[in-house]
Motif scaffolding. Sequence first.
Motif, PDB file in Angstrom:
ATOM      1  N   ALA A 200      -2.822  28.867 -22.888  1.00 15.49           N
ATOM      2  CA  ALA A 200      -3.309  28.424 -21.736  1.00 15.49           C
ATOM      3  C   ALA A 200      -3.404  29.253 -20.557  1.00 15.49           C
ATOM      4  O   ALA A 200      -4.644  29.663 -19.963  1.00 15.49           O
ATOM      5  CB  ALA A 200      -2.132  27.191 -21.225  1.00 15.49           C
ATOM      6  N   ALA A 201      -2.469  30.267 -20.507  1.00 12.41           N
ATOM      7  CA  ALA A 201      -2.808  31.479 -19.618  1.00 12.41           C
ATOM      8  C   ALA A 201      -4.147  32.365 -20.003  1.00 12.41           C
ATOM      9  O   ALA A 201      -4.831  32.753 -18.932  1.00 12.41           O
ATOM     10  CB  ALA A 201      -1.634  32.444 -19.422  1.00 12.41           C
ATOM     11  N   ALA A 202      -4.125  32.480 -21.136  1.00 10.43           N
ATOM     12  CA  ALA A 202      -5.165  33.307 -21.748  1.00 10.43           C
ATOM     13  C   ALA A 202      -6.742  32.703 -21.464  1.00 10.43           C
ATOM     14  O   ALA A 202      -7.641  33.313 -21.001  1.00 10.43           O
ATOM     15  CB  ALA A 202      -5.207  33.677 -23.156  1.00 10.43           C
ATOM     16  N   ASP A 203      -6.620  31.242 -21.713  1.00 13.60           N
ATOM     17  CA  ASP A 203      -7.763  30.566 -21.517  1.00 13.60           C
ATOM     18  C   ASP A 203      -8.035  30.397 -20.179  1.00 13.60           C
ATOM     19  O   ASP A 203      -9.297  30.658 -19.793  1.00 13.60           O
ATOM     20  CB  ASP A 203      -7.452  29.276 -22.148  1.00 13.60           C
ATOM     21  CG  ASP A 203      -8.681  28.386 -22.303  1.00 13.60           C
ATOM     22  OD1 ASP A 203      -9.514  28.817 -22.709  1.00 13.60           O
ATOM     23  OD2 ASP A 203      -8.769  27.231 -21.543  1.00 13.60           O
ATOM     24  N   ALA A 204      -7.189  30.130 -19.107  1.00  8.47           N
ATOM     25  CA  ALA A 204      -7.525  30.424 -17.623  1.00  8.47           C
ATOM     26  C   ALA A 204      -7.896  31.587 -17.323  1.00  8.47           C
ATOM     27  O   ALA A 204      -8.908  31.735 -16.566  1.00  8.47           O
ATOM     28  CB  ALA A 204      -6.133  29.834 -16.915  1.00  8.47           C
ATOM     29  N   LEU A 205      -7.383  32.597 -17.566  1.00 11.57           N
ATOM     30  CA  LEU A 205      -7.760  34.077 -17.263  1.00 11.57           C
ATOM     31  C   LEU A 205      -9.273  34.400 -17.852  1.00 11.57           C
ATOM     32  O   LEU A 205     -10.202  34.924 -16.880  1.00 11.57           O
ATOM     33  CB  LEU A 205      -6.908  35.137 -17.836  1.00 11.57           C
ATOM     34  CG  LEU A 205      -5.546  35.242 -17.093  1.00 11.57           C
ATOM     35  CD1 LEU A 205      -4.420  36.232 -17.784  1.00 11.57           C
ATOM     36  CD2 LEU A 205      -5.873  35.489 -15.565  1.00 11.57           C
TER      37      LEU A 205
END
Length: 440
Positions: A233-238
Amino acid sequence: MKTLFRSLFAAALVTTAATAVSAQAVPAAPADTARIAFNPALINAVNTQGFEQFRETVRPLIAQMAGKKVVALGEGTHGTAEFYKLRFWLTRILMEEHCFTQVALETTYGGARRVDEALHQRTAPALKPLMQKHLLSIWQNQETAEMLTWMQAYNRRHRGHQVSLAGIDAGFGADNAQLVQQGLSQRNPTLRPHIEQLTKSAAFQDAMWMKLNEKSSKFDQPAWLSNGLAGYAAADALLKALPTARLPRAQREGLELALHNSRMVFDYPYQVKFNRRESSRDSLFAAMTQQLVRKPGSKIVLWSHNAHLSRQSTDPADNNGGGAGSFLERMFPGQYFVLGTSTAFGTFAATPQVFVSPLSPMAAYPLPAPKAGSWENSLAQVSSPAFFFNTHQLGTQDVQRPQRLVGQTPASVSQYADFQLSKAYDALLFVRTTTAATPL
């Protein structure tokens, strides 16, 4: 049953390091053990004594590769000196003569990028410590260092035509996270929670992979799942926020690749949670390759195991779409060329650890004689000690037979998969007797 090559991470989740190799046994070979007598007209002898002699004898092979967008150079055994050396020479020819600008290894993008940074600096920093810190141990050898040293020198002489190192695997995530942290942490305060989560998740997963080589280690699946989903989720948001960051184009493109690869690092828990299936490592290899050649005119050379780069799956029961070569052929119709490599006798470098990491110790081990009925058993009878042939010219000899697929562990010498060569590779390079790669 999945092989160790096609589902390395999934295997680690359901077995201990002590039993993982035996759990990955390949189905038995067919009963036909008759040797094939190859038509001499198909055999192209190769001179391996020096680069210039080699270049002249592989001209017909290079002619088949030159116009492709993606050229894959496989290895039938991890840790074989001749396969590193000859693939380096092929890569050098493609870069010097046919406008290929990238070589990508079976290692995580961020780790390869850290080494690549040294290939573009005028000061030519030492490569050995960078290789030992950032590359999987299967690439930490003198033969790979020879290629990287050549690339470093080439870039100093050709400032307008740089060549680069990349990675297409998705294992360890800390290098990706560090690249993102360094590139984005000062740009937008609202992104910091995502950056911190990505860094935390990558560190947790990297440590978990390392612990799997400890016999006493117990896999914590709930923690792995929770951590991986947060990291994804963090990689996707970034990745979605990246276009809003005011960055130089080259820096933005590099961070985008690191974030795509970061999502792939956590694809395993993502697929388990949302799609109730295993992640396909080969499809991730192909997806990362597609990201690396998005620019018009981009051409890339891939280095990985035969089992990955083949168009044919190593497992008839596999439903993930075939080897990475099958995915790449669909992505780049008519623009994918794959060369398999094979050997019959000698030694190879391997590690006793089932999960290969940058810290896995490598040592030389003997290769047993190939089993009766295998491709290697027949190829070893050809008079030339090193040669290649076009698999599509085999005709009636193009039958399904076992091919040896040796991985990174000593026990993998018994692994075979049934292949009809023309469905797996465009050409095959065979070296009868080979030697273990030399560790750094």
